[in-house]
Design a protein around this motif. Structure first.
Motif, PDB file in Angstrom:
ATOM      1  N   LEU B  33     -22.121  25.743  30.266  1.00  0.00           N
ATOM      2  CA  LEU B  33     -23.131  26.090  29.250  1.00  0.00           C
ATOM      3  C   LEU B  33     -24.218  26.945  29.898  1.00  0.00           C
ATOM      4  N   PRO B  34     -24.151  28.260  29.686  1.00  0.00           N
ATOM      5  CA  PRO B  34     -25.197  29.120  30.250  1.00  0.00           C
ATOM      6  C   PRO B  34     -26.500  28.946  29.469  1.00  0.00           C
ATOM      7  N   SER B  35     -27.614  29.239  30.129  1.00  0.00           N
ATOM      8  CA  SER B  35     -28.903  29.101  29.438  1.00  0.00           C
ATOM      9  C   SER B  35     -29.055  30.249  28.430  1.00  0.00           C
ATOM     10  N   PRO B  36     -29.915  30.055  27.416  1.00  0.00           N
ATOM     11  CA  PRO B  36     -30.132  31.138  26.443  1.00  0.00           C
ATOM     12  C   PRO B  36     -30.590  32.413  27.125  1.00  0.00           C
ATOM     13  N   TYR B  37     -31.334  32.288  28.204  1.00  0.00           N
ATOM     14  CA  TYR B  37     -31.806  33.459  28.923  1.00  0.00           C
ATOM     15  C   TYR B  37     -30.618  34.279  29.454  1.00  0.00           C
ATOM     16  N   LEU B  38     -29.655  33.565  30.097  1.00  0.00           N
ATOM     17  CA  LEU B  38     -28.480  34.263  30.640  1.00  0.00           C
ATOM     18  C   LEU B  38     -27.649  34.923  29.543  1.00  0.00           C
ATOM     19  N   VAL B  39     -27.574  34.208  28.391  1.00  0.00           N
ATOM     20  CA  VAL B  39     -26.832  34.778  27.264  1.00  0.00           C
ATOM     21  C   VAL B  39     -27.514  36.063  26.802  1.00  0.00           C
ATOM     22  N   GLY B  40     -28.854  36.025  26.763  1.00  0.00           N
ATOM     23  CA  GLY B  40     -29.633  37.200  26.366  1.00  0.00           C
ATOM     24  C   GLY B  40     -29.387  38.359  27.329  1.00  0.00           C
ATOM     25  N   GLY B  48     -23.110  47.652  24.439  1.00  0.00           N
ATOM     26  CA  GLY B  48     -22.189  48.699  23.966  1.00  0.00           C
ATOM     27  C   GLY B  48     -20.831  48.105  23.621  1.00  0.00           C
ATOM     28  N   LEU B  49     -20.354  47.288  24.528  1.00  0.00           N
ATOM     29  CA  LEU B  49     -19.041  46.646  24.377  1.00  0.00           C
ATOM     30  C   LEU B  49     -19.037  45.737  23.137  1.00  0.00           C
ATOM     31  N   ILE B  50     -20.097  44.915  23.053  1.00  0.00           N
ATOM     32  CA  ILE B  50     -20.191  43.972  21.931  1.00  0.00           C
ATOM     33  C   ILE B  50     -20.254  44.730  20.608  1.00  0.00           C
ATOM     34  N   PHE B  51     -21.047  45.788  20.571  1.00  0.00           N
ATOM     35  CA  PHE B  51     -21.222  46.565  19.337  1.00  0.00           C
ATOM     36  C   PHE B  51     -19.891  47.179  18.883  1.00  0.00           C
ATOM     37  N   MET B 204     -14.317  37.211  22.538  1.00  0.00           N
ATOM     38  CA  MET B 204     -14.649  35.834  22.879  1.00  0.00           C
ATOM     39  C   MET B 204     -13.535  35.190  23.696  1.00  0.00           C
ATOM     40  N   LEU B 205     -12.281  35.399  23.288  1.00  0.00           N
ATOM     41  CA  LEU B 205     -11.145  34.834  24.022  1.00  0.00           C
ATOM     42  C   LEU B 205     -11.082  35.413  25.435  1.00  0.00           C
ATOM     43  N   LEU B 206     -11.298  36.729  25.495  1.00  0.00           N
ATOM     44  CA  LEU B 206     -11.236  37.433  26.784  1.00  0.00           C
ATOM     45  C   LEU B 206     -12.307  36.903  27.732  1.00  0.00           C
ATOM     46  N   ALA B 207     -13.541  36.784  27.225  1.00  0.00           N
ATOM     47  CA  ALA B 207     -14.657  36.311  28.038  1.00  0.00           C
ATOM     48  C   ALA B 207     -14.427  34.868  28.468  1.00  0.00           C
ATOM     49  N   ASN B 208     -13.894  34.066  27.579  1.00  0.00           N
ATOM     50  CA  ASN B 208     -13.622  32.671  27.885  1.00  0.00           C
ATOM     51  C   ASN B 208     -12.593  32.564  29.005  1.00  0.00           C
ATOM     52  N   GLY B 209     -11.531  33.377  28.902  1.00  0.00           N
ATOM     53  CA  GLY B 209     -10.476  33.354  29.919  1.00  0.00           C
ATOM     54  C   GLY B 209     -10.987  33.755  31.288  1.00  0.00           C
ATOM     55  N   ARG B 210     -11.975  34.619  31.331  1.00  0.00           N
ATOM     56  CA  ARG B 210     -12.512  35.084  32.622  1.00  0.00           C
ATOM     57  C   ARG B 210     -13.744  34.298  33.034  1.00  0.00           C
ATOM     58  N   ASP B 214     -21.286  33.255  29.347  1.00  0.00           N
ATOM     59  CA  ASP B 214     -22.483  33.890  28.748  1.00  0.00           C
ATOM     60  C   ASP B 214     -22.093  35.016  27.787  1.00  0.00           C
ATOM     61  N   LEU B 215     -21.078  35.807  28.149  1.00  0.00           N
ATOM     62  CA  LEU B 215     -20.614  36.884  27.275  1.00  0.00           C
ATOM     63  C   LEU B 215     -19.974  36.304  26.014  1.00  0.00           C
ATOM     64  N   MET B 216     -19.255  35.173  26.210  1.00  0.00           N
ATOM     65  CA  MET B 216     -18.619  34.537  25.056  1.00  0.00           C
ATOM     66  C   MET B 216     -19.685  34.106  24.039  1.00  0.00           C
ATOM     67  N   PHE B 217     -20.753  33.503  24.566  1.00  0.00           N
ATOM     68  CA  PHE B 217     -21.836  33.085  23.675  1.00  0.00           C
ATOM     69  C   PHE B 217     -22.506  34.289  23.011  1.00  0.00           C
ATOM     70  N   ALA B 218     -22.685  35.351  23.783  1.00  0.00           N
ATOM     71  CA  ALA B 218     -23.324  36.557  23.225  1.00  0.00           C
ATOM     72  C   ALA B 218     -22.488  37.093  22.065  1.00  0.00           C
ATOM     73  N   ALA B 219     -21.140  37.087  22.261  1.00  0.00           N
ATOM     74  CA  ALA B 219     -20.242  37.567  21.195  1.00  0.00           C
ATOM     75  C   ALA B 219     -20.308  36.623  19.996  1.00  0.00           C
ATOM     76  N   LEU B 220     -20.358  35.317  20.299  1.00  0.00           N
ATOM     77  CA  LEU B 220     -20.402  34.315  19.235  1.00  0.00           C
ATOM     78  C   LEU B 220     -21.655  34.484  18.370  1.00  0.00           C
ATOM     79  N   PHE B 221     -22.801  34.687  19.036  1.00  0.00           N
ATOM     80  CA  PHE B 221     -24.049  34.855  18.276  1.00  0.00           C
ATOM     81  C   PHE B 221     -24.046  36.164  17.487  1.00  0.00           C
TER      82      PHE B 221
END
Lengths: 241, 248
Positions: B33-40, B48-51, B204-210, B214-221
């Motif tokens: 569980l990354p902190s909200p700061y790390l997710v930010g 760019g990637l997320i967008f 999200m799946l890709l970030a989770n696998g690696r 934090d990236l997974m959470f960013a994508a989720l939000f």
């Protein structure tokens, strides 16, 4: 408008095994106003719905005849207690609803004339939600007038209005619907006396004809004979309860 | 500012603070569980990637909504016009709801491939039933007084449907559309999970696998924000465009 027929309703009606009325004989005279007066639950609206050919919960065993032996289908104009306006449609579209529903030609000239007659010329492009209760009922009257039918069935159309608006609407309806066969269902003896040449009282499964007043109608609000008959009818209704 | 938006922002801020406190107090590893700061931080670094992936999911959702709403409306109208169609199709429609969409996703991917069509189809499948059901409910609940009036006026059946029944059912249809706006992203993301190379679900799946949690959470939000914005925009559109109807 074709000639207004006389309507004769004869028969019995049951509601789930219970008698609603029996040996009933209601004569709605041609070209005159007839009141069907009675307390709530007496079956007066059911009787009107039977004449209109609308679904009811009762089993009716009898006949509905006209003096010209023609069906009433397509010869009826109907006004209910609610104004039944389409909230999403302009006033003018509400008034021409009948011809739109039948796919008939747009009677715009006649519509303009009727809107003027009911005093709503400046409201034609408004929505029903922008109108007062009395104005809305005027639209309903205009919609009924545009249908131009020889038989008019009125199911307590003025009962939801305040006293002043109700009296105004009664006068307007009386003048605009003159010459048609009108059946007015109401629980208000005052309304029946003011407007109707024939008054029937439906109470305790029986239909009784009251002695009506002499024309002209509508009676003035302070007409002493009308007020006396109104009181007499009310006493009769209370005695039967 | 609208009170619903204010309370939403306040609740969100409260949750983020609570989350930060839990992470700080428990010292839970950042890959769990990354902190909200790390997710930010991850969000900003990968914006760019997320967008890019969000655009893919959004496109799937919008196509799914348009097609699903159109099919739902056509079906509901068909039920109202033809009792035979209703007799045969309604049980099929209800039965189709007994099968979870999750279970269909692998088959759809097999039949329609890994591209956008299988995701749009998932979104369509998930919103078709609520739209059909809400709209048909509305079509069958026209106020009795209006039906009486139309009968006395000798209305033609199709004119009655389009002039009275349909407009009277608009508030129900709009409720169905608002529900569809919430469900459609679920369909699209399920499709992406089963097989894809694009979209927020894939990211999200890709970030989770690696173990890039934090990236997974960013994508989720981002997905949550996208869905909420879509819902908000549709709600505003309904309020503005359907003012004269009794909108939900």
């Amino acid at each position: 408008m074709s000639k207004s027929p006389e309507i004769l309703v004869k028969g019995h009606a049951h509601l789930g095994g219970k008698k609603l009325f029996e040996h009933l004989e209601l004569r709605v005279k041609a070209g005159e106003w007839t009141a069907l007066l009675g307390p709530s639950g007496s079956g007066k609206s059911t009787l009107l719905r039977l004449i209109a050919g609308l679904a009811t919960a009762v089993e009716f065993d009898g006949q509905i005849q006209t003096d010209d032996a023609q069906s009433l289908m397509g010869r009826i104009g109907y006004m209910a207690q609610q104004d039944l306006l389409l909230e999403w449609a302009k006033i003018s579209d509400n008034i021409i609803l009948g011809s739109r529903l039948r796919g008939a030609a747009n009677p715009s000239e006649k519509c303009d004339k009727i809107i003027r007659a009911v005093g709503l010329s400046d409201k034609a492009d408004k929505l029903p939600s922008e109108l007062s209760g009395g104005q809305r009922q005027r639209v309903a009257l205009a919609r009924t007038l545009l249908e131009d039918k020889p038989v008019i069935l009125l199911d307590e159309p003025f009962s939801a209005l305040d006293a002043r608006t109700r009296a105004d609407m009664q006068d307007l309806a009386a003048s605009q619907l003159a010459g048609r066969t009108v059946l007015l269902v109401t629980h208000d003896p005052g309304e029946a006396v003011r407007l109707c040449q024939n008054i029937y009282l439906l109470q305790n499964e029986k239909l009784v004809k009251a002695q009506p007043l002499e024309p002209p109608f509508p009676k003035k609000l302070d007409d002493s004979k009308a007020l006396a008959l109104q009181a007499k009818l009310l006493i009769q209704i209370r005695a039967g309860a | 500012m609208n009170s619903a938006i204010r309370s939403g922002i306040a609740a969100m801020l409260g949750l983020i603070i609570l989350w930060q406190i839990i992470v700080s107090l428990t010292g839970v590893p950042r890959f769990i569980l990354p902190s909200p700061y790390l997710v930010g931080v991850s969000f900003i670094e990968n914006r760019g990637l997320i967008f890019e992936h969000m655009l893919v999911t959004l496109t799937e959702v919008i196509f799914g909504l348009i097609i699903g709403i159109a099919l739902g409306m056509i079906t509901a109208l068909q039920f109202e016009i033809s009792p035979t169609a209703k007799f045969f199709l309604k049980p099929v429609l209800i039965f189709s709801q007994a099968i979870p969409v999750f279970a269909l996703a692998p088959v759809l991917t097999l039949w329609l491939g890994y591209g956008m069509i299988s995701k749009v189809t998932m979104a369509v499948l998930i919103i078709y039933f609520p739209v059909t059901s809400a709209f048909h409910d509305g079509l069958t609940r026209t106020p009795q007084g209006l039906l009486d009036l139309s009968k006395v006026m000798q209305a033609k059946p199709l004119r009655l449907l389009f002039l009275i029944k349909l407009p009277a059912a608009v508030p129900n249809l709009l409720s169905g559309i608002r529900l569809a706006a919430v469900y459609a992203p679920i369909g699209a993301v399920i499709g992406e999970w089963v097989g894809s190379s694009q979209g927020l679900g894939y990211l999200m799946l890709l970030a989770n696998g690696r173990v890039k949690t934090d990236l997974m959470f960013a994508a989720l939000f981002t997905l949550g924000f996208m869905s909420m914005s879509l819902y908000g925009l549709i709600t505003i559109w309904i309020k503005l465009a359907f003012k004269r109807f009794d909108t939900p």
